[in-house]
Design an enzyme around this catalytic site. Structure first.
Site, PDB file in Angstrom:
ATOM      1  N   ARG A   1      14.716  66.648  50.622  1.00 20.67           N
ATOM      2  CA  ARG A   1      15.673  66.257  51.666  1.00 20.67           C
ATOM      3  C   ARG A   1      16.841  65.528  51.004  1.00 20.67           C
ATOM      4  NH1 ARG A   1      15.935  61.688  54.958  1.00 20.67           N
ATOM      5  NH2 ARG A   1      13.938  60.908  54.179  1.00 20.67           N
TER       6      ARG A   1
ATOM      7  N   GLU B   1       8.841  40.137  30.731  1.00 17.12           N
ATOM      8  CA  GLU B   1       8.229  41.414  31.116  1.00 17.12           C
ATOM      9  C   GLU B   1       6.726  41.175  31.275  1.00 17.12           C
ATOM     10  OE1 GLU B   1       9.155  44.541  32.043  1.00 17.12           O
ATOM     11  OE2 GLU B   1       6.994  44.868  32.221  1.00 17.12           O
TER      12      GLU B   1
ATOM     13  N   GLU C   1       8.229  67.624  40.894  1.00 16.74           N
ATOM     14  CA  GLU C   1       8.079  67.648  39.431  1.00 16.74           C
ATOM     15  C   GLU C   1       6.598  67.736  39.025  1.00 16.74           C
ATOM     16  OE1 GLU C   1      12.171  65.450  37.986  1.00 16.74           O
ATOM     17  OE2 GLU C   1      10.353  64.239  38.051  1.00 16.74           O
TER      18      GLU C   1
ATOM     19  N   THR D   1       9.440  51.240  34.078  1.00 21.32           N
ATOM     20  CA  THR D   1       8.887  52.468  34.661  1.00 21.32           C
ATOM     21  C   THR D   1       9.368  53.702  33.918  1.00 21.32           C
ATOM     22  OG1 THR D   1       8.783  51.445  36.833  1.00 21.32           O
ATOM     23  CG2 THR D   1       8.741  53.849  36.777  1.00 21.32           C
TER      24      THR D   1
ATOM     25  N   TYR E   1      11.370  64.058  44.610  1.00 18.19           N
ATOM     26  CA  TYR E   1      11.464  64.246  43.163  1.00 18.19           C
ATOM     27  C   TYR E   1      10.076  64.351  42.505  1.00 18.19           C
ATOM     28  CZ  TYR E   1      16.409  62.640  42.890  1.00 18.19           C
ATOM     29  OH  TYR E   1      17.765  62.487  42.990  1.00 18.19           O
ATOM     30  N   ILE E   2       9.255  63.318  42.759  1.00 22.10           N
ATOM     31  CA  ILE E   2       7.996  63.244  42.016  1.00 22.10           C
ATOM     32  C   ILE E   2       7.042  64.352  42.454  1.00 22.10           C
ATOM     33  CG2 ILE E   2       5.980  61.788  41.530  1.00 22.10           C
ATOM     34  CD1 ILE E   2       7.802  59.339  41.738  1.00 22.10           C
TER      35      ILE E   2
ATOM     36  N   ASP F   1      16.267  49.611  40.839  1.00 27.37           N
ATOM     37  CA  ASP F   1      15.466  50.066  41.979  1.00 27.37           C
ATOM     38  C   ASP F   1      15.144  48.951  42.974  1.00 27.37           C
ATOM     39  OD1 ASP F   1      15.445  52.396  40.573  1.00 27.37           O
ATOM     40  OD2 ASP F   1      13.263  52.663  40.576  1.00 27.37           O
TER      41      ASP F   1
ATOM     42  N   THR G   1      17.449  55.931  36.758  1.00 29.56           N
ATOM     43  CA  THR G   1      17.582  55.128  35.541  1.00 29.56           C
ATOM     44  C   THR G   1      19.038  54.902  35.117  1.00 29.56           C
ATOM     45  OG1 THR G   1      15.410  55.664  34.740  1.00 29.56           O
ATOM     46  CG2 THR G   1      17.040  55.159  33.054  1.00 29.56           C
TER      47      THR G   1
ATOM     48  N   TYR H   1      12.129  49.194  22.109  1.00 28.48           N
ATOM     49  CA  TYR H   1      12.735  48.311  23.115  1.00 28.48           C
ATOM     50  C   TYR H   1      12.641  46.859  22.688  1.00 28.48           C
ATOM     51  CZ  TYR H   1      14.188  51.537  26.669  1.00 28.48           C
ATOM     52  OH  TYR H   1      14.888  52.494  27.353  1.00 28.48           O
TER      53      TYR H   1
HETATM   54  P1  NDP Z   1      11.342  60.687  47.302  1.00 31.76           P
HETATM   55  O1  NDP Z   1      12.003  59.734  48.215  1.00 31.76           O
HETATM   56  O2  NDP Z   1      12.156  61.517  46.405  1.00 31.76           O
HETATM   57  O3  NDP Z   1      10.404  61.659  48.139  1.00 31.76           O
HETATM   58  C1  NDP Z   1       9.411  61.142  48.970  1.00 31.76           C
HETATM   59  C2  NDP Z   1       8.732  62.281  49.681  1.00 31.76           C
HETATM   60  O4  NDP Z   1       7.627  61.775  50.417  1.00 31.76           O
HETATM   61  C3  NDP Z   1       9.633  62.969  50.693  1.00 31.76           C
HETATM   62  O5  NDP Z   1       9.283  64.317  50.746  1.00 31.76           O
HETATM   63  C4  NDP Z   1       9.270  62.236  51.997  1.00 31.76           C
HETATM   64  O6  NDP Z   1       9.506  63.014  53.125  1.00 31.76           O
HETATM   65  C5  NDP Z   1       7.785  62.070  51.797  1.00 31.76           C
HETATM   66  N1  NDP Z   1       7.194  60.971  52.565  1.00 31.76           N
HETATM   67  C6  NDP Z   1       7.609  59.687  52.623  1.00 31.76           C
HETATM   68  N2  NDP Z   1       6.764  58.961  53.391  1.00 31.76           N
HETATM   69  C7  NDP Z   1       5.832  59.804  53.828  1.00 31.76           C
HETATM   70  C8  NDP Z   1       4.689  59.649  54.663  1.00 31.76           C
HETATM   71  N3  NDP Z   1       4.381  58.468  55.190  1.00 31.76           N
HETATM   72  N4  NDP Z   1       3.933  60.738  54.912  1.00 31.76           N
HETATM   73  C9  NDP Z   1       4.247  61.947  54.376  1.00 31.76           C
HETATM   74  N5  NDP Z   1       5.309  62.155  53.572  1.00 31.76           N
HETATM   75  C10 NDP Z   1       6.086  61.091  53.300  1.00 31.76           C
HETATM   76  O7  NDP Z   1      10.305  59.782  46.481  1.00 31.76           O
HETATM   77  P2  NDP Z   1       9.429  60.084  45.190  1.00 31.76           P
HETATM   78  O8  NDP Z   1       8.216  59.277  45.362  1.00 31.76           O
HETATM   79  O9  NDP Z   1       9.307  61.540  44.932  1.00 31.76           O
HETATM   80  O10 NDP Z   1      10.305  59.460  44.039  1.00 31.76           O
HETATM   81  C11 NDP Z   1      10.771  58.125  44.144  1.00 31.76           C
HETATM   82  C12 NDP Z   1      12.142  57.987  43.580  1.00 31.76           C
HETATM   83  O11 NDP Z   1      12.075  57.978  42.171  1.00 31.76           O
HETATM   84  C13 NDP Z   1      13.082  59.153  43.888  1.00 31.76           C
HETATM   85  O12 NDP Z   1      13.691  59.027  45.137  1.00 31.76           O
HETATM   86  C14 NDP Z   1      14.072  59.077  42.770  1.00 31.76           C
HETATM   87  O13 NDP Z   1      15.044  58.131  43.117  1.00 31.76           O
HETATM   88  C15 NDP Z   1      13.236  58.564  41.620  1.00 31.76           C
HETATM   89  N6  NDP Z   1      12.844  59.680  40.724  1.00 31.76           N
HETATM   90  C16 NDP Z   1      13.814  60.372  40.077  1.00 31.76           C
HETATM   91  C17 NDP Z   1      13.488  61.410  39.246  1.00 31.76           C
HETATM   92  C18 NDP Z   1      14.562  62.173  38.566  1.00 31.76           C
HETATM   93  O14 NDP Z   1      15.683  61.685  38.482  1.00 31.76           O
HETATM   94  N7  NDP Z   1      14.285  63.392  38.076  1.00 31.76           N
HETATM   95  C19 NDP Z   1      12.104  61.807  39.015  1.00 31.76           C
HETATM   96  C20 NDP Z   1      11.164  61.039  39.776  1.00 31.76           C
HETATM   97  C21 NDP Z   1      11.536  60.008  40.584  1.00 31.76           C
HETATM   98  P3  NDP Z   1      10.927  62.936  53.900  1.00 31.76           P
HETATM   99  O15 NDP Z   1      11.906  63.661  53.047  1.00 31.76           O
HETATM  100  O16 NDP Z   1      10.634  63.557  55.189  1.00 31.76           O
HETATM  101  O17 NDP Z   1      11.247  61.453  54.017  1.00 31.76           O
END
Ligand code: NDP
Length: 466
Positions: free
Chosen positions: A212, A34, A189, A41, A185-186, A311, A319, A98
């Site tokens: 989406r 690590e 949240e 993460t 998601y992020i 990931d 996770t 851990y």
């Molecule tokens: P997501 O894929 O969930 O969302 C990304 C967002 O950014 C979407 O709205 C996407 O739009 C937009 N986007 C992507 N590229 C661009 C760009 N170039 N310009 C403008 N907008 C953009 O990713 P996150 O970063 O939110 O989270 C990453 C991953 O982490 C998640 O997919 C999930 O798997 C995991 N996660 C899970 C959580 C949980 O279980 N509660 C909590 C946090 C993270 P569009 O939809 O149009 O592509």
């Protein structure tokens, strides 16, 4: 040929730790490297600190709501520095757990950055966690890549002014205004977290609705809930530039011409596999254009004996999925029994906005690809909101395959949605019929009982040709 280890796992995140522990439990000689954070993460810059911050952000609501129940409380303000310090203490405790879990399992720990030199050789160099460690070279019969992912920052003018979730957990002060980019998601949240803690939040995303891929009615319900909280949504828009002003605030310019003044620009625009400087090219491990390591159904990469989980394979970046993949792989490689099986197709998902939302199984649109679909929807004011006066309503939806009457999807936005959905995920995974849900007796008074009392079909959605 004899190797130093039977298995070498790169990355001590959720998937890597589970894989290492289970393999060691099967009697394998296992090592883990690590470079940054024990626990990866999820524990350090993801699920765990995020959930603690969501919980912190909820207290303001609880104080406001208590007035309707006869409490004479006053809303104070959140001390960000104290919250971050408390959160960090908890994360440090978990890091220790851990490490001790791995040690107790008999796993050898290497703190440093591992690079794959060939299918059986790794070099471990100093890393931020162990800057003065002497470089080492070790050999292993098998290697598992479990290094996870990292935030993606689009190349727009001024992107260097923006933060990602990595920095958000350690900001010195809570920004008074946050411009959140990304409706995934992020983005959702953290928009909720900052708003709940007292920041003004602008949420920018390029679709018409957030999240989406989730069920369309659920996305509408979330859109309305975000509005109701007073978070400003800028839909169908993307930033084109970020400019820093003389007073250290920022202006975000959108492609529709709008300008958002803010104190913090937060990009939550997806994540990509953290494969740079792993030595993949040298080792010949095949990746896709986005860096995703290509694996077969057994988690094996293009190089026999090198595997990837979590990931870094960029499938479902969750996770529990990484944990299941790690567990299965360890069983398959070293166990005497057939590996435990998981139902990835019915992986439940939750987004911890306030109120939270959660889903399991198919969306309405996905279900119509298989045939006609019966839809059951309920919207109601949860009991707590009657006395509190809060306007937020709860949304619940069941998607039922009409021909078989199997409940193929469940979706909810409302308090405790993730807790409720975990139980429903068993029913959907088991393929239970609507009749089984109907004959289940409710728990009264609860919101969850609505899922077993929805008797009147809202609509029939015909099979889609797409
Ligand atoms: P997501 O894929 O969930 O969302 C990304 C967002 O950014 C979407 O709205 C996407 O739009 C937009 N986007 C992507 N590229 C661009 C760009 N170039 N310009 C403008 N907008 C953009 O990713 P996150 O970063 O939110 O989270 C990453 C991953 O982490 C998640 O997919 C999930 O798997 C995991 N996660 C899970 C959580 C949980 O279980 N509660 C909590 C946090 C993270 P569009 O939809 O149009 O592509």
């Amino acid at each position: 040929m004899s190797y130093d280890f039977d298995l070498f796992v790169i990355g001590a995140g959720s998937g890597g730790v589970r894989c290492a522990r289970i393999a060691a439990g099967h009697g394998a000689r296992v090592a883990v490297a690590e470079s940054r954070h024990w626990g990866g993460t999820c524990v350090n810059l993801g699920c765990v600190p995020k959930k603690l911050m969501v919980q912190a952000s909820d207290y303001g609501d609880w104080v406001e709501d208590s007035h309707g129940f006869g409490w004479n409380t006053r809303r104070g303000h959140n001390d960000w520095a104290e919250l971050i310090a408390a959160k960090d203490r908890e994360i440090t405790r978990l890091n220790g757990i851990y490490v001790s879990m791995l040690e107790k399992a008999g796993v050898s720990l290497f703190t440093g950055h591992a690079t794959i030199e060939d299918a059986h050789t790794l070099r471990i160099d100093p890393s931020p966690l162990a800057p003065h460690a002497a470089p080492r070279r070790v050999t292993a019969a098998r290697i598992v890549i479990a290094v996870g992912s990292t935030p993606t920052m689009p190349a727009i003018d001024g992107i260097g002014h923006a933060i990602s979730s990595d920095q958000a957990f350690h900001l010195k002060e809570r920004p008074a205004r946050v411009c959140m980019v990304g409706g995934g998601y992020i983005g959702v949240e953290f928009a909720g977290i900052f708003h709940g803690l007292g920041s003004e939040v602008d949420l920018v995303y390029r679709q018409q609705l957030p999240l989406r891929g989730f069920d369309s009615d659920l996305r509408h319900a979330l859109h309305d809930a975000i509005d109701l909280r007073g978070i400003r949504q800028h839909v169908g828009a993307s930033p084109t530039s970020i400019d820093r002003l003389a007073d250290d605030s920022f202006v975000v310019t959108l492609d529709n011409g709008a300008r958002i003044e803010t104190d913090c620009v937060f990009f939550a625009t997806g994540r990509h596999p953290k494969v740079a400087s792993l030595g993949l090219i040298q080792a010949g491990v095949a990746t896709q254009e986005n860096g995703r390591i290509i694996v077969d159904e057994n988690g094996e990469t293009s190089i026999p004996g090198i595997y990837a989980i979590g990931d870094v394979t960029n499938r479902l970046n969750l996770t529990p999925v990484a944990i299941a993949e790690g567990h299965m792989l360890a069983d398959r490689l070293f166990g005497n029994e057939p590996p435990r099986q998981w139902s990835f197709a019915t992986t439940p998902k939750a987004v911890f906005f306030t109120p939270a939302l959660a889903s399991v199984g198919l969306t309405e649109t996905e279900a119509t690809h298989n045939g006609d679909v019966d839809i059951y929807i309920s919207r109601f004011r949860p009991m707590r909101n009657t006395l509190s006066g809060r306007a937020q309503r709860t949304f619940m939806k069941l998607v039922v395959d009409q021909a078989s009457q199997t409940v193929v999807g469940a979706h909810m936005l409302g308090d405790d949605a993730p807790e409720i959905m975990q139980g429903l995920a068993i029913a959907v995974t088991a393929g239970l019929k609507k009749g089984d849900w109907d004959r289940t007796i409710g728990i009264h008074p609860s919101a969850a009982e609505e899922f077993v009392t929805m008797r009147t079909r809202t609509r029939v959605t015909p099979r889609s040709a797409e």
